[in-house]
Design a protein around this motif. Structure first.
Motif, PDB file in Angstrom:
ATOM      1  N   ARG A 545       0.651  -0.987   0.052  1.00  0.00           N
ATOM      2  CA  ARG A 545      -0.212   0.050   0.253  1.00  0.00           C
ATOM      3  C   ARG A 545       0.268   1.486  -0.269  1.00  0.00           C
ATOM      4  O   ARG A 545       1.787   1.373   0.816  1.00  0.00           O
ATOM      5  CB  ARG A 545      -0.596   0.414   1.193  1.00  0.00           C
ATOM      6  CG  ARG A 545      -2.258   1.499   1.578  1.00  0.00           C
ATOM      7  CD  ARG A 545      -2.864   1.000   2.307  1.00  0.00           C
ATOM      8  NE  ARG A 545      -2.141   1.349   3.409  1.00  0.00           N
ATOM      9  CZ  ARG A 545      -2.246   1.797   4.513  1.00  0.00           C
ATOM     10  NH1 ARG A 545      -4.015   0.950   5.264  1.00  0.00           N
ATOM     11  NH2 ARG A 545      -2.203   1.614   6.138  1.00  0.00           N
ATOM     12  N   THR A 548      -2.600   6.849   0.793  1.00  0.00           N
ATOM     13  CA  THR A 548      -4.475   7.049   1.312  1.00  0.00           C
ATOM     14  C   THR A 548      -4.863   7.931   1.220  1.00  0.00           C
ATOM     15  O   THR A 548      -3.925   9.154   1.522  1.00  0.00           O
ATOM     16  CB  THR A 548      -4.461   6.108   2.647  1.00  0.00           C
ATOM     17  OG1 THR A 548      -4.246   4.869   2.610  1.00  0.00           O
ATOM     18  CG2 THR A 548      -5.609   6.466   3.738  1.00  0.00           C
ATOM     19  N   VAL A 550      -8.574  10.968   1.494  1.00  0.00           N
ATOM     20  CA  VAL A 550     -10.069  10.833   1.639  1.00  0.00           C
ATOM     21  C   VAL A 550     -10.343  12.193   0.608  1.00  0.00           C
ATOM     22  O   VAL A 550     -10.297  13.219   0.835  1.00  0.00           O
ATOM     23  CB  VAL A 550     -10.026  11.038   3.650  1.00  0.00           C
ATOM     24  CG1 VAL A 550     -10.982  11.516   3.940  1.00  0.00           C
ATOM     25  CG2 VAL A 550      -9.131   9.825   4.697  1.00  0.00           C
ATOM     26  N   ARG A 555     -12.749   6.680   1.767  1.00  0.00           N
ATOM     27  CA  ARG A 555     -11.108   6.599   2.076  1.00  0.00           C
ATOM     28  C   ARG A 555     -10.238   5.868   0.741  1.00  0.00           C
ATOM     29  O   ARG A 555     -11.404   5.060   0.366  1.00  0.00           O
ATOM     30  CB  ARG A 555     -10.544   5.954   3.046  1.00  0.00           C
ATOM     31  CG  ARG A 555      -9.900   6.006   3.251  1.00  0.00           C
ATOM     32  CD  ARG A 555      -9.027   5.846   5.425  1.00  0.00           C
ATOM     33  NE  ARG A 555      -8.967   4.163   4.198  1.00  0.00           N
ATOM     34  CZ  ARG A 555      -9.805   2.606   4.944  1.00  0.00           C
ATOM     35  NH1 ARG A 555     -10.831   2.991   5.773  1.00  0.00           N
ATOM     36  NH2 ARG A 555     -10.073   1.739   5.201  1.00  0.00           N
ATOM     37  N   TYR A 556      -9.539   6.363   0.468  1.00  0.00           N
ATOM     38  CA  TYR A 556      -9.480   5.710  -0.462  1.00  0.00           C
ATOM     39  C   TYR A 556      -7.928   4.942  -0.513  1.00  0.00           C
ATOM     40  O   TYR A 556      -6.842   5.764   0.122  1.00  0.00           O
ATOM     41  CB  TYR A 556      -9.150   6.561  -1.650  1.00  0.00           C
ATOM     42  CG  TYR A 556     -10.598   7.047  -2.539  1.00  0.00           C
ATOM     43  CD1 TYR A 556     -10.635   6.418  -3.787  1.00  0.00           C
ATOM     44  CD2 TYR A 556     -11.087   8.126  -2.051  1.00  0.00           C
ATOM     45  CE1 TYR A 556     -12.496   7.051  -4.254  1.00  0.00           C
ATOM     46  CE2 TYR A 556     -12.074   8.821  -2.289  1.00  0.00           C
ATOM     47  CZ  TYR A 556     -12.821   7.936  -3.884  1.00  0.00           C
ATOM     48  OH  TYR A 556     -13.713   8.517  -3.964  1.00  0.00           O
ATOM     49  N   GLU A 557      -7.616   3.410  -0.967  1.00  0.00           N
ATOM     50  CA  GLU A 557      -6.587   3.293  -0.944  1.00  0.00           C
ATOM     51  C   GLU A 557      -5.535   2.571  -2.171  1.00  0.00           C
ATOM     52  O   GLU A 557      -6.220   1.983  -2.295  1.00  0.00           O
ATOM     53  CB  GLU A 557      -6.547   1.873   0.344  1.00  0.00           C
ATOM     54  CG  GLU A 557      -6.661   2.709   1.860  1.00  0.00           C
ATOM     55  CD  GLU A 557      -6.871   1.040   3.105  1.00  0.00           C
ATOM     56  OE1 GLU A 557      -7.013   1.302   4.126  1.00  0.00           O
ATOM     57  OE2 GLU A 557      -6.603   0.027   2.195  1.00  0.00           O
ATOM     58  N   TRP A 558      -4.428   2.792  -2.132  1.00  0.00           N
ATOM     59  CA  TRP A 558      -3.186   2.752  -3.348  1.00  0.00           C
ATOM     60  C   TRP A 558      -2.874   1.797  -3.266  1.00  0.00           C
ATOM     61  O   TRP A 558      -1.703   2.002  -2.235  1.00  0.00           O
ATOM     62  CB  TRP A 558      -3.098   4.002  -4.411  1.00  0.00           C
ATOM     63  CG  TRP A 558      -1.913   3.659  -5.399  1.00  0.00           C
ATOM     64  CD1 TRP A 558      -2.619   2.218  -6.395  1.00  0.00           C
ATOM     65  CD2 TRP A 558      -0.859   4.089  -6.457  1.00  0.00           C
ATOM     66  NE1 TRP A 558      -1.696   3.108  -7.529  1.00  0.00           N
ATOM     67  CE2 TRP A 558      -0.884   3.285  -7.433  1.00  0.00           C
ATOM     68  CE3 TRP A 558       0.189   4.686  -5.449  1.00  0.00           C
ATOM     69  CZ2 TRP A 558       0.263   3.835  -7.506  1.00  0.00           C
ATOM     70  CZ3 TRP A 558       0.680   5.101  -5.893  1.00  0.00           C
ATOM     71  CH2 TRP A 558       1.638   4.586  -7.038  1.00  0.00           C
ATOM     72  N   SER A 559      -2.539   1.048  -3.655  1.00  0.00           N
ATOM     73  CA  SER A 559      -1.436  -1.021  -3.827  1.00  0.00           C
ATOM     74  C   SER A 559      -0.526  -1.303  -5.154  1.00  0.00           C
ATOM     75  O   SER A 559      -1.380  -0.452  -5.844  1.00  0.00           O
ATOM     76  CB  SER A 559      -2.309  -1.727  -2.988  1.00  0.00           C
ATOM     77  OG  SER A 559      -2.835  -1.609  -1.617  1.00  0.00           O
ATOM     78  N   TRP A 578      -7.011  -0.115  -6.452  1.00  0.00           N
ATOM     79  CA  TRP A 578      -7.687   0.203  -5.086  1.00  0.00           C
ATOM     80  C   TRP A 578      -8.658   0.169  -4.790  1.00  0.00           C
ATOM     81  O   TRP A 578      -9.555  -0.762  -5.584  1.00  0.00           O
ATOM     82  CB  TRP A 578      -7.756   2.143  -6.614  1.00  0.00           C
ATOM     83  CG  TRP A 578      -7.254   2.258  -7.049  1.00  0.00           C
ATOM     84  CD1 TRP A 578      -6.018   3.208  -8.859  1.00  0.00           C
ATOM     85  CD2 TRP A 578      -7.061   3.834  -6.736  1.00  0.00           C
ATOM     86  NE1 TRP A 578      -6.115   3.812  -8.375  1.00  0.00           N
ATOM     87  CE2 TRP A 578      -5.826   4.486  -7.099  1.00  0.00           C
ATOM     88  CE3 TRP A 578      -7.233   4.594  -4.824  1.00  0.00           C
ATOM     89  CZ2 TRP A 578      -4.918   5.786  -6.989  1.00  0.00           C
ATOM     90  CZ3 TRP A 578      -6.077   5.730  -4.672  1.00  0.00           C
ATOM     91  CH2 TRP A 578      -5.213   6.527  -5.507  1.00  0.00           C
ATOM     92  N   ARG A 579      -9.121   0.592  -3.246  1.00  0.00           N
ATOM     93  CA  ARG A 579      -9.575  -0.315  -2.912  1.00  0.00           C
ATOM     94  C   ARG A 579     -11.035   1.309  -2.443  1.00  0.00           C
ATOM     95  O   ARG A 579      -9.539   2.160  -1.448  1.00  0.00           O
ATOM     96  CB  ARG A 579      -9.381  -1.602  -1.659  1.00  0.00           C
ATOM     97  CG  ARG A 579      -9.240  -2.482  -2.477  1.00  0.00           C
ATOM     98  CD  ARG A 579      -8.569  -3.100  -1.137  1.00  0.00           C
ATOM     99  NE  ARG A 579      -7.989  -4.971  -2.048  1.00  0.00           N
ATOM    100  CZ  ARG A 579      -6.958  -4.505  -2.224  1.00  0.00           C
ATOM    101  NH1 ARG A 579      -5.441  -3.773  -1.825  1.00  0.00           N
ATOM    102  NH2 ARG A 579      -6.486  -5.452  -2.433  1.00  0.00           N
ATOM    103  N   TYR A 581     -13.248   2.490   0.444  1.00  0.00           N
ATOM    104  CA  TYR A 581     -13.699   2.386   1.685  1.00  0.00           C
ATOM    105  C   TYR A 581     -15.249   3.713   1.590  1.00  0.00           C
ATOM    106  O   TYR A 581     -14.141   4.741   1.968  1.00  0.00           O
ATOM    107  CB  TYR A 581     -12.522   2.352   2.534  1.00  0.00           C
ATOM    108  CG  TYR A 581     -12.099   1.187   2.499  1.00  0.00           C
ATOM    109  CD1 TYR A 581     -11.137   1.135   1.884  1.00  0.00           C
ATOM    110  CD2 TYR A 581     -12.151  -0.008   3.057  1.00  0.00           C
ATOM    111  CE1 TYR A 581     -10.295  -0.042   1.545  1.00  0.00           C
ATOM    112  CE2 TYR A 581     -11.836  -1.014   3.670  1.00  0.00           C
ATOM    113  CZ  TYR A 581      -9.737  -1.148   2.005  1.00  0.00           C
ATOM    114  OH  TYR A 581      -9.359  -2.458   1.962  1.00  0.00           O
ATOM    115  N   ASP A 583     -16.376   5.520   5.407  1.00  0.00           N
ATOM    116  CA  ASP A 583     -16.691   5.491   7.250  1.00  0.00           C
ATOM    117  C   ASP A 583     -17.746   4.951   7.941  1.00  0.00           C
ATOM    118  O   ASP A 583     -18.519   4.668   7.783  1.00  0.00           O
ATOM    119  CB  ASP A 583     -16.683   7.242   7.609  1.00  0.00           C
ATOM    120  CG  ASP A 583     -14.799   7.560   7.180  1.00  0.00           C
ATOM    121  OD1 ASP A 583     -14.716   9.023   6.946  1.00  0.00           O
ATOM    122  OD2 ASP A 583     -14.078   7.306   6.638  1.00  0.00           O
TER     123      ASP A 583
END
Length: 648
Positions: A545, A548, A550, A555-559, A578-579, A581, A583
């Motif tokens: 990862r 991150t 927001v 919330r966006y997470e990039w791996s 990209w995931r 989420y 809150d």
């Protein structure tokens, strides 16, 4: 005449002659001395647009013209090109005349050149086109290794003269040659666009198929295909698939047999079964790139031959014996085939490759820029129609991480470099502009320049276009195109080029092609900025990862992960995930995957293959490598310059 002095060239004719003027303007060491025509408004406007004099009479030419390109129909096509060539030679001007020219006219011109002490050459043009030269040079190497067994060639009737020249250059000789008359067409079989004859050229058996139909008012637009040539030996078949490429090499299929006459597929002696069935050598571009690059460069090579001959001096008639032999063979073939069938077909409707192979990863030219076959690799079938083009799935997230990197690394360094640079030679071209983050930074640093932003990925280009249209200043100066490297449409002169995160998407032949085109177009003092990924060799990168972000309640997470490609040596397959989420809610709402092919390379590779001088640019620690290239030749991919041997 000093070799260092500019060679002053007059171009006669402004139809196909426009390619000649472009060639002269681009070629180092040449000066366009003017345009000569019958005086139409279009011809005058063309000369005016080039900033050169326009002439309508040979007697009014100045005395400092070294050579003239006669791009006017000869008598065989109902024109006065040959008489014009002789009038120019009477003034001591060397002449390069565009084909076709009748054998008697060619002989007359060579004799006239001998009497006037000048050099005369006929330009069959197509032997100098890049892919054809690659084919003929490979053919010459091939026949030093193995005896040629056959030549199979096809051509439209109006390009048969250049075909003979191509065969002579490929085989290294035209003698001996001999041809039989084509077999008569059987009755009641319907219209036949092709005629076939057998013979021998350069001592090699020849099968020649000729598209024997002609629209006299529009020859090129109604040819069913252009040159296609195969040269076979015991080891395989070398093929020119089309005048404009690519070149193919197909090793000979041979399978050993055991005592029971069964194929031996394993064990000693079966190493040849690992050869690729067909290797594709070189890349193909668009028809636009044929006109903007391949043809002007080919004409420049022909001009080099005339200039070399002029500087060496000697007997024009003696030097023209090979051209006379080509013309004799062409005349013999034309006589055996007889007059072509006159046709006036309707306007054709060219089809894109996507009509046969629906692959969304391909661009509008039919090319899949980041996933083309390489030499020695078998060509796969069409990609999964459900597989989207690279960067399309993740385009919506790109700026969430790229904006910070651009603002803290590449953008400040590039803006500082260009802020004080002389960019008066042409616009800035941002190749692979993405969403326009760097484009915008350059525009802010240089409010006085035009920018061409090229981005082939639809999703990325949508953001780029939105960014440009939302800012009145950007909208007035930034042009957005869908062009992709290496064969994107370029201005005649470019002040600076940006290649940020682009080069790894291109194979070595594609990068070769891009560097060659950039060197031709880059203005004196121009700059090329390159940003790489920091991967010099293929390696395994476990999923990590990296960022991150927001926005609102999400919330966006990039791996990111990567690994060597199992199918291609020295290539990686990179993956991003990209995931998204919300809150307070468990698990990801969405998971978006993207992957693309990447060729790892370092700045040392860029310096070597570009043929330019490289200097690194300062950026923040840990940022990808960033450098600037200047128009000072070092080593690397050479642009082939013809030698005396090439023109014999």
């Amino acid at each position: 005449m000093s070799a260092a002095a500019p060679f002053r060239v007059l171009v006669c004719g402004t139809n196909f002659g426009r390619f000649y003027t472009e060639a002269v303007l681009r070629r180092p060491g040449y000066v366009l001395a003017g345009v000569l025509s019958r005086g139409s408004a279009a011809s005058r406007a063309h000369a005016e647009s080039l900033g050169v004099p326009h002439y309508t009479d040979v007697d009014h030419l100045p005395g400092d013209i070294d050579a003239a390109c006669v791009v006017v129909s000869s008598a065989i096509s109902g024109g006065a090109g040959t008489e014009l060539a002789k009038a120019l030679m009477d003034r001591g001007i060397h002449v390069l005349q565009e084909h076709p020219v009748h054998l008697a006219e060619l002989t007359d011109c060579l004799q006239h050149a001998r009497r006037r002490g000048v050099r005369y050459r006929i330009n069959t043009h197509y032997p100098y086109v890049g892919p054809v030269r690659a084919f003929t040079e490979a053919a010459r190497r091939l026949i030093t290794l193995q005896q040629p067994l056959f030549v199979d060639a096809a051509t439209p009737i109006h390009l048969m003269h250049p075909l003979v020249d191509i065969l002579g250059r490929a085989l290294g000789t035209l003698r001996p040659w001999h041809f039989a008359d084509p077999a008569p067409l059987p009755a009641r079989i319907g219209p036949q666009p092709f005629r076939t004859l057998q013979g021998m050229i350069g001592g090699v058996p020849l099968t020649l198929r000729v598209h024997h139909q002609l629209d006299p008012s529009d020859r090129d637009n109604h040819a069913l295909h252009w040159h296609r040539i195969s040269l076979g030996t015991h080891g395989g078949v070398l093929t020119l698939a089309d005048t404009h490429g690519p070149v193919l090499w197909s090793p000979r299929l041979h399978i050993g047999r055991d005592a029971d006459r069964r194929f031996v597929l394993d064990g000693p002696g079966t190493g040849g079964l690992g050869l690729g069935t067909t290797a594709v050598v070189g890349t193909t571009g668009t028809f636009r790139s044929v006109f903007t690059d391949l043809w002007p460069h080919a004409i420049g090579s022909a001009l080099d031959g005339l200039r070399e001959a002029a500087e060496q001096g000697g007997d024009a008639l003696r030097a023209g014996q090979y051209d006379l032999a080509v013309c004799r063979i062409w005349s013999d073939l034309a006589a055996r085939l007889g007059p072509p069938e006159i046709v006036r077909p309707e306007t054709p409707h060219p089809l894109p490759v996507s009509d046969m192979f629906p692959d969304p990863a391909r661009d509008s030219t039919g090319t899949a820029p980041a996933a083309g076959p390489v030499a020695g690799e078998s060509v796969p079938g069409p990609a999964d129609p459900e597989s989207p083009a690279p960067y399309t799935p993740s385009a919506e997230f790109f700026d969430l991480v790229a904006a910070e990197h651009t603002a803290t690394a590449s953008a400040p360094a590039i803006a500082a470099l260009l802020a004080g640079a002389d960019l008066g030679g042409g616009p800035v071209v941002d190749i692979g502009a993405g969403t326009g983050l760097v484009t915008e930074a350059v525009a802010r640093a240089r409010p006085d320049v035009e920018i061409l932003a090229c981005e082939p990925a639809v999703g990325m280009r949508a953001v780029l276009t939105s960014r440009v249209f939302s800012d009145p200043d950007l909208r007035s100066r930034v042009t957005v195109t869908a062009d992709a490297a290496p064969d994107l449409e370029l201005p005649d002169r470019v002040g600076a080029v940006l290649l940020c995160g682009v080069l790894g998407h291109l194979d070595a032949p594609q990068r070769h092609r891009l560097w060659q085109r950039l060197r031709q177009r880059l203005a004196p003092g121009g700059l090329v900025v390159v940003e790489l990924m920091g991967l010099d060799t293929p390696l395994t990168l476990p999923e990590t990862r990296l960022a991150t972000a927001v926005a609102g309640k999400q919330r966006y997470e990039w791996s990111f992960s990567g690994a060597p490609d199992e199918a291609e040596e020295s290539v990686m397959r990179l993956h991003t995930t990209w995931r998204v989420y919300r809150d307070g809610e468990p698990g990801a709402l969405r998971e978006v995957h993207d992957s693309y092919r990447w060729v790892p390379l370092g700045l040392h590779d860029v310096a070597a293959e570009s043929g330019m001088t490289l200097r690194t640019l300062p950026t923040r620690p840990g940022a990808p490598p960033l450098a600037v290239l200047t128009h000072e030749p070092t080593t690397g991919f050479p642009i082939h310059a013809p030698t005396t041997e090439d023109h014999r």
